[in-house]
Write a protein that holds these residues in place. Sequence first.
Motif, PDB file in Angstrom:
ATOM      1  N   GLU A 262      13.263  18.697 -19.855  1.00  9.67           N
ATOM      2  CA  GLU A 262      13.170  18.031 -18.554  1.00  9.67           C
ATOM      3  C   GLU A 262      12.054  18.643 -17.721  1.00  9.67           C
ATOM      4  OE1 GLU A 262      15.707  17.053 -14.504  1.00  9.67           O
ATOM      5  OE2 GLU A 262      16.811  17.401 -16.363  1.00  9.67           O
ATOM      6  N   PRO A 263      10.856  18.098 -17.826  1.00  9.17           N
ATOM      7  CA  PRO A 263       9.773  18.491 -16.928  1.00  9.17           C
ATOM      8  C   PRO A 263       9.798  17.597 -15.693  1.00  9.17           C
ATOM      9  CG  PRO A 263       8.924  17.045 -18.597  1.00  9.17           C
ATOM     10  CD  PRO A 263      10.414  17.165 -18.853  1.00  9.17           C
ATOM     11  N   SER A 264       8.804  17.738 -14.819  1.00  8.63           N
ATOM     12  CA  SER A 264       8.723  16.871 -13.643  1.00  8.63           C
ATOM     13  C   SER A 264       8.658  15.415 -14.069  1.00  8.63           C
ATOM     14  CB  SER A 264       7.476  17.219 -12.823  1.00  8.63           C
ATOM     15  OG  SER A 264       7.568  18.528 -12.309  1.00  8.63           O
ATOM     16  N   TYR A 265       9.438  14.578 -13.397  1.00  6.26           N
ATOM     17  CA  TYR A 265       9.498  13.155 -13.722  1.00  6.26           C
ATOM     18  C   TYR A 265       8.382  12.382 -13.019  1.00  6.26           C
ATOM     19  CZ  TYR A 265      14.332  13.682 -15.437  1.00  6.26           C
ATOM     20  OH  TYR A 265      15.454  14.028 -16.130  1.00  6.26           O
ATOM     21  N   CYS A 298       8.052  21.669 -30.307  1.00 10.07           N
ATOM     22  CA  CYS A 298       8.297  20.738 -31.414  1.00 10.07           C
ATOM     23  C   CYS A 298       8.237  19.289 -30.954  1.00 10.07           C
ATOM     24  CB  CYS A 298       9.649  21.011 -32.047  1.00 10.07           C
ATOM     25  SG  CYS A 298      11.071  20.666 -30.972  1.00 10.07           S
ATOM     26  N   GLY A 299       7.870  19.066 -29.708  1.00 11.00           N
ATOM     27  CA  GLY A 299       7.783  17.731 -29.142  1.00 11.00           C
ATOM     28  C   GLY A 299       7.877  17.829 -27.643  1.00 11.00           C
ATOM     29  N   HIS A 300       8.310  16.751 -27.002  1.00 13.64           N
ATOM     30  CA  HIS A 300       8.350  16.737 -25.541  1.00 13.64           C
ATOM     31  C   HIS A 300       9.288  15.647 -25.073  1.00 13.64           C
ATOM     32  CE1 HIS A 300       6.798  17.657 -21.563  1.00 13.64           C
ATOM     33  NE2 HIS A 300       6.681  16.364 -21.315  1.00 13.64           N
ATOM     34  N   THR A 301       9.912  15.888 -23.899  1.00 18.33           N
ATOM     35  CA  THR A 301      10.738  14.873 -23.261  1.00 18.33           C
ATOM     36  C   THR A 301      10.093  14.438 -21.951  1.00 18.33           C
ATOM     37  OG1 THR A 301      12.809  15.647 -24.243  1.00 18.33           O
ATOM     38  CG2 THR A 301      12.975  14.373 -22.214  1.00 18.33           C
ATOM     39  N   TYR A 302       9.915  13.138 -21.820  1.00 23.14           N
ATOM     40  CA  TYR A 302       9.383  12.513 -20.604  1.00 23.14           C
ATOM     41  C   TYR A 302      10.552  12.074 -19.734  1.00 23.14           C
ATOM     42  CZ  TYR A 302       7.738   8.354 -17.989  1.00 23.14           C
ATOM     43  OH  TYR A 302       7.483   7.409 -17.026  1.00 23.14           O
ATOM     44  N   GLY A 303      10.295  11.867 -18.439  1.00 21.47           N
ATOM     45  CA  GLY A 303      11.328  11.318 -17.579  1.00 21.47           C
ATOM     46  C   GLY A 303      10.725  10.529 -16.432  1.00 21.47           C
ATOM     47  N   ASP A 304      11.472   9.566 -15.940  1.00 21.88           N
ATOM     48  CA  ASP A 304      11.062   8.758 -14.802  1.00 21.88           C
ATOM     49  C   ASP A 304      12.208   8.730 -13.798  1.00 21.88           C
ATOM     50  OD1 ASP A 304      11.023   6.001 -13.313  1.00 21.88           O
ATOM     51  OD2 ASP A 304       8.978   6.238 -14.064  1.00 21.88           O
ATOM     52  N   ASN A 305      11.887   8.901 -12.531  1.00 17.14           N
ATOM     53  CA  ASN A 305      12.893   8.998 -11.485  1.00 17.14           C
ATOM     54  C   ASN A 305      13.831   7.796 -11.463  1.00 17.14           C
ATOM     55  OD1 ASN A 305      14.322   9.806  -9.213  1.00 17.14           O
ATOM     56  ND2 ASN A 305      12.714   9.286  -7.768  1.00 17.14           N
ATOM     57  N   SER A 306      13.286   6.599 -11.477  1.00 18.72           N
ATOM     58  CA  SER A 306      14.123   5.400 -11.397  1.00 18.72           C
ATOM     59  C   SER A 306      14.864   5.115 -12.688  1.00 18.72           C
ATOM     60  CB  SER A 306      13.261   4.183 -11.032  1.00 18.72           C
ATOM     61  OG  SER A 306      12.749   4.292  -9.722  1.00 18.72           O
ATOM     62  N   VAL A 307      14.263   5.528 -13.815  1.00 19.17           N
ATOM     63  CA  VAL A 307      14.857   5.214 -15.117  1.00 19.17           C
ATOM     64  C   VAL A 307      16.045   6.107 -15.428  1.00 19.17           C
ATOM     65  CG1 VAL A 307      14.443   5.143 -17.600  1.00 19.17           C
ATOM     66  CG2 VAL A 307      12.739   4.204 -16.025  1.00 19.17           C
TER      67      VAL A 307
END
Length: 445
Positions: A262-265, A298-307
């Motif tokens: 969980e990085p900055s969304y 080993c990869g990355h997780t993206y995030g979006d505030n509304s999603v």
Amino acid sequence: MTKPWENGTLRVDQTGHYLKNGDTPFFWLGDTAWDLLQRLTLPQARVYLKNRADKGFNVIQAVLTNARREGDSLGSLQLMEEVDILRCIGPENEPYWQHVEGVLDIAEELGVYIGCLPIWGKVARRGFIDEKTEEPYANFLAERFGKRKNIIWILGGDIRGSEFHQMWEVMGKILKEKTPDKLIAYHPFGRTCSSYWFLDSPWLDINMFQSGHRRYDQPDLRSWDDKEGGEPWYGEDNWRYVQAELEEIAGGAPARPVLDGEPSYEQIPQGLHDPSQPYWQEYHVRRYAWWSVLAGSCGHTYGDNSVFQFYGTGHIQEFGAVDPWEKAIHHTGSGQMQILKNLMLEIDFQRCRPMEEAVLSGNGEKEQRVSAFGGGEYLVLYSYLGKSMTVKSDMGLADGWWLDPAVGSRSYFGRVDLSKEGGEILTPPVKKQGHNDWVCLLKKV
């Protein structure tokens, strides 16, 4: 379409640093869809999951049993909220578990893993699970979902592992014993890593950290300050978590893949809680992705505030969300993540390593950082500010391309001699619009 599990069970590779399906490299590209199972109908879930699958996402992180948001009067598809966990798995909540299976079916059809969090941290904090009910709940999950091909377990849920530590240990042990073919991670509190508490836990397969949503200048947000754990402060330098974990492994700690869960969304206030602050944009979130992956994750997780909260489904607004989720799934940052994933698979990233030593000059602090990663025939460099850099490597002659991480386009710039005395000075072009971050791809001749 080949689904990843058709190549074999998802596992940690022999080095302990990366993931594979059988012998096929697996690059974790995740999205935080914490409220997916509570807030979307099956037709809505199909829209969301199809959107993400088309963009290369292969892990969707979602919570199985969540807590009611403060101030939210609208009930959720979970039906049983704010009650003992045994009621949640009882017959009166059966329609919800059938709904969960329906979402898992859609994800399986699309070749996507669901990173299932048994509970969000608040469920434990509010007393709806305890030492008497943790075992029945873990057994229920193992028996109901253990034969699924597309499950990854993620314990925790924005909570330090020092809270309810024994509960996590018990749940992890049961899930590993009863579903030994499933990987297990732990999603920790902001600016911490699972290894802080579970370094020697045999059930933990992946060291997940949450770099969080704060700027460099936001170590203390007063009423929102939450650093009582005394963890190190890295600000926006999420790559430092990866580096610290790899250094621990080099020092004798158990080898595990490392991942920013969980990085900055995209489109969330900087610092998270105050909507009057600037919002993180797509160029910020892609920087976190390139920084952490080129540091050896080993990869990355993206995030979006509304999603993540599926804003627009009638529930209370959180963290200044603006766009409804149907619009937010088209935010540009989500489409840019596959550019990184595709390049990593192209260069066979599991044979590569961080190579900071290749950058002789131009590498600085904070936004001035130049990431370097390579091995064999390739060297990849990422400059967030698009500044000149001097690079030296034993690759010798190499062809070079400038890759725009915003759109994925490549532009060949010629052949360079990386082994010459003093190295090669590489100067990125200047974009006419958008943030001037660049990737340099070098391939041995």
